[in-house]
Scaffold this active site. Sequence first.
Site, PDB file in Angstrom:
ATOM      1  CB  CYS A 165      -0.904  -0.018   1.229  1.00  0.00           C
ATOM      2  SG  CYS A 165      -1.736   1.553   1.535  1.00  0.00           S
ATOM      3  CB  CYS A 197       1.211   1.082   4.276  1.00  0.00           C
ATOM      4  SG  CYS A 197      -0.391   0.579   4.939  1.00  0.00           S
ATOM      5  CG  HIS A 249      -4.054  -0.802   5.193  1.00  0.00           C
ATOM      6  ND1 HIS A 249      -3.679  -0.043   4.106  1.00  0.00           N
ATOM      7  CD2 HIS A 249      -5.106  -1.545   4.780  1.00  0.00           C
ATOM      8  CE1 HIS A 249      -4.453  -0.333   3.074  1.00  0.00           C
ATOM      9  NE2 HIS A 249      -5.338  -1.246   3.456  1.00  0.00           N
ATOM     10  CG  ASN A 284     -13.018  10.932  -2.894  1.00  0.00           C
ATOM     11  OD1 ASN A 284     -14.029  11.588  -2.733  1.00  0.00           O
ATOM     12  ND2 ASN A 284     -11.906  11.427  -3.416  1.00  0.00           N
ATOM     13  N   GLY A 307     -14.955   7.594  -6.206  1.00  0.00           N
ATOM     14  CA  GLY A 307     -13.755   8.085  -6.883  1.00  0.00           C
ATOM     15  C   GLY A 307     -12.478   7.825  -6.113  1.00  0.00           C
ATOM     16  CG  HIS A 346      -3.887   3.840   3.809  1.00  0.00           C
ATOM     17  ND1 HIS A 346      -2.871   3.028   4.317  1.00  0.00           N
ATOM     18  CD2 HIS A 346      -4.149   4.739   4.778  1.00  0.00           C
ATOM     19  CE1 HIS A 346      -2.560   3.432   5.539  1.00  0.00           C
ATOM     20  NE2 HIS A 346      -3.318   4.480   5.844  1.00  0.00           N
ATOM     21  CG  HIS A 362      -7.003   9.195   1.281  1.00  0.00           C
ATOM     22  ND1 HIS A 362      -7.121   7.897   0.842  1.00  0.00           N
ATOM     23  CD2 HIS A 362      -7.432   9.971   0.253  1.00  0.00           C
ATOM     24  CE1 HIS A 362      -7.586   7.888  -0.395  1.00  0.00           C
ATOM     25  NE2 HIS A 362      -7.798   9.137  -0.780  1.00  0.00           N
ATOM     26  CG  HIS A 417      -8.908  14.361  -0.575  1.00  0.00           C
ATOM     27  ND1 HIS A 417      -7.974  14.399  -1.593  1.00  0.00           N
ATOM     28  CD2 HIS A 417      -9.465  13.127  -0.646  1.00  0.00           C
ATOM     29  CE1 HIS A 417      -7.971  13.249  -2.245  1.00  0.00           C
ATOM     30  NE2 HIS A 417      -8.879  12.457  -1.704  1.00  0.00           N
TER      31      HIS A 417
HETATM   32  P1  AMP Z   1      -8.440   9.432  -3.821  1.00  0.00           P
HETATM   33  O1  AMP Z   1      -8.646   9.566  -5.300  1.00  0.00           O
HETATM   34  O2  AMP Z   1      -9.522  10.044  -2.995  1.00  0.00           O
HETATM   35  O3  AMP Z   1      -8.167   7.993  -3.445  1.00  0.00           O
HETATM   36  O4  AMP Z   1      -7.157  10.295  -3.468  1.00  0.00           O
HETATM   37  C1  AMP Z   1      -5.862   9.794  -3.599  1.00  0.00           C
HETATM   38  C2  AMP Z   1      -4.961  10.998  -3.613  1.00  0.00           C
HETATM   39  O5  AMP Z   1      -3.649  10.552  -3.352  1.00  0.00           O
HETATM   40  C3  AMP Z   1      -4.928  11.748  -4.941  1.00  0.00           C
HETATM   41  O6  AMP Z   1      -5.345  13.094  -4.738  1.00  0.00           O
HETATM   42  C4  AMP Z   1      -3.469  11.657  -5.371  1.00  0.00           C
HETATM   43  O7  AMP Z   1      -3.006  12.849  -5.989  1.00  0.00           O
HETATM   44  C5  AMP Z   1      -2.770  11.413  -4.045  1.00  0.00           C
HETATM   45  N1  AMP Z   1      -1.498  10.705  -4.113  1.00  0.00           N
HETATM   46  C6  AMP Z   1      -1.228   9.548  -4.742  1.00  0.00           C
HETATM   47  N2  AMP Z   1       0.044   9.190  -4.535  1.00  0.00           N
HETATM   48  C7  AMP Z   1       0.598  10.141  -3.747  1.00  0.00           C
HETATM   49  C8  AMP Z   1       1.884  10.342  -3.168  1.00  0.00           C
HETATM   50  N3  AMP Z   1       2.891   9.472  -3.366  1.00  0.00           N
HETATM   51  N4  AMP Z   1       2.092  11.444  -2.413  1.00  0.00           N
HETATM   52  C9  AMP Z   1       1.094  12.332  -2.201  1.00  0.00           C
HETATM   53  N5  AMP Z   1      -0.152  12.190  -2.704  1.00  0.00           N
HETATM   54  C10 AMP Z   1      -0.395  11.115  -3.476  1.00  0.00           C
END
Ligand code: AMP
Length: 114
Positions: free
Chosen positions: A4, A7, A46, A87, A93, A98, A100, A102
């Site tokens: 992940c 992670c 996780h 999301n 979307g 994992h 998160h 925003h």
């Molecule tokens: P989601 O589409 O809600 O799953 O959001 C995933 C977010 O992770 C997206 O906004 C990506 O730009 C962000 N993302 C993916 N990989 C990384 C990374 N290595 N560092 C920072 N953000 C990331």
Amino acid sequence: MSSCIFCKIAAKEIPSQVVYEDNDVLAFNDLNAQAPVHVLVIPKKHLSHLDHAAAEDELLLGRLLSAAAKVAKSTAIAETGYRVVTNIGVDGGQSVSHLHFHILGGRQLSWPPG
Ligand code: AMP
């Protein structure tokens, strides 16, 4: 070892721009920022998404939202307003499995989201 990506970010195996950290939570700048401030707040543990949080995770969920509010203050978007979004799954979307949140701010955000 977990495959992940978040992670790996939590374990510092992949670099990120850390904005906030405590024992349970990490917040870092989104790589593909959608607003002047775009920070992701994750649990170090996780969890795929909100639906996979169990009763034992309730305290952690509260800590994630508290961390989001701290990030909003430290990035100076708290006064003008901001958005906290998570999301979930395909229709939500979600692209990284994992949990998160925003944190988006620094400009007028439109509603409803697409
Ligand atoms: P989601 O589409 O809600 O799953 O959001 C995933 C977010 O992770 C997206 O906004 C990506 O730009 C962000 N993302 C993916 N990989 C990384 C990374 N290595 N560092 C920072 N953000 C990331």
